[in-house]
Design a protein around this motif. Sequence first.
Motif, short mmCIF file in Angstrom:
data_model
loop_
_atom_site.label_atom_id
_atom_site.label_comp_id
_atom_site.label_asym_id
_atom_site.label_seq_id
_atom_site.Cartn_x
_atom_site.Cartn_y
_atom_site.Cartn_z
N THR A 150 0.82 -1.20 0.00
CA THR A 150 0.00 0.00 0.00
C THR A 150 0.86 1.25 0.00
O THR A 150 0.66 2.17 -0.79
N LEU A 151 1.85 1.31 0.90
CA LEU A 151 2.65 2.51 1.06
C LEU A 151 3.54 2.79 -0.15
O LEU A 151 3.83 3.95 -0.46
N VAL A 152 3.98 1.74 -0.83
CA VAL A 152 4.92 1.91 -1.94
C VAL A 152 4.28 2.70 -3.09
O VAL A 152 5.00 3.30 -3.90
N LEU A 153 2.97 2.76 -3.14
CA LEU A 153 2.30 3.47 -4.22
C LEU A 153 2.44 4.98 -4.12
O LEU A 153 2.23 5.69 -5.10
N ALA A 154 2.81 5.49 -2.92
CA ALA A 154 2.99 6.93 -2.71
C ALA A 154 1.77 7.70 -3.21
O ALA A 154 1.89 8.72 -3.90
N ALA A 155 0.58 7.22 -2.85
CA ALA A 155 -0.66 7.83 -3.28
C ALA A 155 -0.92 9.14 -2.54
O ALA A 155 -0.36 9.38 -1.46
N ASP A 156 -1.79 9.97 -3.09
CA ASP A 156 -2.17 11.21 -2.42
C ASP A 156 -2.87 10.94 -1.10
O ASP A 156 -2.73 11.70 -0.14
N VAL A 157 -3.66 9.86 -1.07
CA VAL A 157 -4.44 9.50 0.11
C VAL A 157 -4.18 8.04 0.45
O VAL A 157 -4.19 7.17 -0.43
N MET A 158 -3.94 7.76 1.74
CA MET A 158 -3.81 6.40 2.22
C MET A 158 -4.95 6.10 3.18
O MET A 158 -5.15 6.85 4.15
N LEU A 159 -5.67 5.03 2.92
CA LEU A 159 -6.76 4.58 3.77
C LEU A 159 -6.33 3.25 4.39
O LEU A 159 -6.10 2.27 3.66
N LEU A 160 -6.19 3.23 5.70
CA LEU A 160 -5.57 2.08 6.39
C LEU A 160 -6.53 1.53 7.43
O LEU A 160 -6.82 2.18 8.42
N THR A 189 -2.34 12.47 2.73
CA THR A 189 -3.50 12.43 3.61
C THR A 189 -3.68 10.99 4.09
O THR A 189 -3.68 10.06 3.27
N VAL A 190 -3.81 10.80 5.40
CA VAL A 190 -3.93 9.46 5.97
C VAL A 190 -5.23 9.38 6.77
O VAL A 190 -5.50 10.23 7.62
N VAL A 191 -6.03 8.36 6.48
CA VAL A 191 -7.21 8.06 7.28
C VAL A 191 -7.07 6.61 7.73
O VAL A 191 -7.01 5.71 6.88
N PHE A 192 -7.00 6.39 9.03
CA PHE A 192 -6.82 5.02 9.53
C PHE A 192 -7.85 4.71 10.61
O PHE A 192 -8.23 5.57 11.39
N SER A 193 -8.30 3.45 10.62
CA SER A 193 -9.20 3.00 11.67
C SER A 193 -8.37 2.31 12.75
O SER A 193 -7.33 1.71 12.47
N THR A 194 -8.85 2.39 13.97
CA THR A 194 -8.12 1.77 15.08
C THR A 194 -9.05 1.51 16.25
O THR A 194 -10.03 2.23 16.45
N HIS A 195 -8.72 0.45 17.00
CA HIS A 195 -9.39 0.20 18.28
C HIS A 195 -8.61 0.81 19.43
O HIS A 195 -9.06 0.77 20.57
N SER A 196 -7.43 1.35 19.15
CA SER A 196 -6.53 1.83 20.18
C SER A 196 -6.65 3.33 20.36
O SER A 196 -6.27 4.11 19.46
N ALA A 197 -7.15 3.75 21.51
CA ALA A 197 -7.25 5.18 21.80
C ALA A 197 -5.87 5.82 21.85
O ALA A 197 -5.69 6.97 21.42
N SER A 198 -4.88 5.09 22.36
CA SER A 198 -3.53 5.65 22.45
C SER A 198 -2.91 5.83 21.07
O SER A 198 -2.21 6.81 20.80
N GLN A 199 -3.18 4.91 20.14
CA GLN A 199 -2.66 5.06 18.78
C GLN A 199 -3.30 6.26 18.10
O GLN A 199 -2.62 7.04 17.43
N ALA A 200 -4.60 6.42 18.28
CA ALA A 200 -5.28 7.58 17.71
C ALA A 200 -4.71 8.88 18.26
O ALA A 200 -4.47 9.84 17.53
N GLU A 201 -4.44 8.91 19.56
CA GLU A 201 -3.94 10.11 20.20
C GLU A 201 -2.54 10.47 19.73
O GLU A 201 -2.25 11.64 19.46
N ARG A 202 -1.67 9.49 19.59
CA ARG A 202 -0.28 9.81 19.24
C ARG A 202 -0.08 10.03 17.74
O ARG A 202 0.89 10.67 17.33
#
Length: 224
Positions: A150-160, A189-202
Amino acid sequence: MTAYHLEQVEGRWGDFVLRADELQIERGKVYAVTGPNGCGKTSLLQVLSLLDRPVDGRVRFGNEAVSYDDRGAWLGQRRRMAYLMQHPYLFNMDVRDNIAYGLRLRHAPAGEVRRRVQEVMERLALEPFARRNAHTLSGGETQRVALARTLVLAADVMLLDEFTAGIDQQYVEMVEAYVRELNDTRGTTVVFSTHSASQAERMADHSLTICDGLVRACDAGSRR
């Protein structure tokens, strides 16, 4: 500048309904999508990836309305983004070729493919697996290869979607640092989903939370 603008969007998957009355995602920022299991985090990423068409509302990508009915325009918009699904599939080929697949599909020059694949393998500690068949990898190794692809594509937007799920803890910091670097240096631009509140915060500049199928923008994370 805006990466996405959603107005009165409604998506349906069986009995589940996802709604975004007014949602704007700024270009060059990092967004975390949070909420309990089954709340619609993956559904939102599917809408943002343009793979699922809402039943109602308007979606704009950049300055353009999403062209679902114009396949050429739709593909052009899709190729400006890269999407890591929650349960990624690797092809029955070696790790290096898996990572290179998307670049070759986009007809990137051979030298550029080699350079970019080598860089991402080094950054995600995948060099020892370069010639291993991807179907022989562990779950955590598979996730890192899928992320590299995914990252190697160097896209304008990354959805993770849950991009560190299953990755051994010793590699999580490395993976997060590389995603942040792509945002900092390339303005991705990065949009990622997470269950981790600490990951979202940092990691996030802004957070989106989903409750009862409604997407809401929340306070910024610690990277303000």
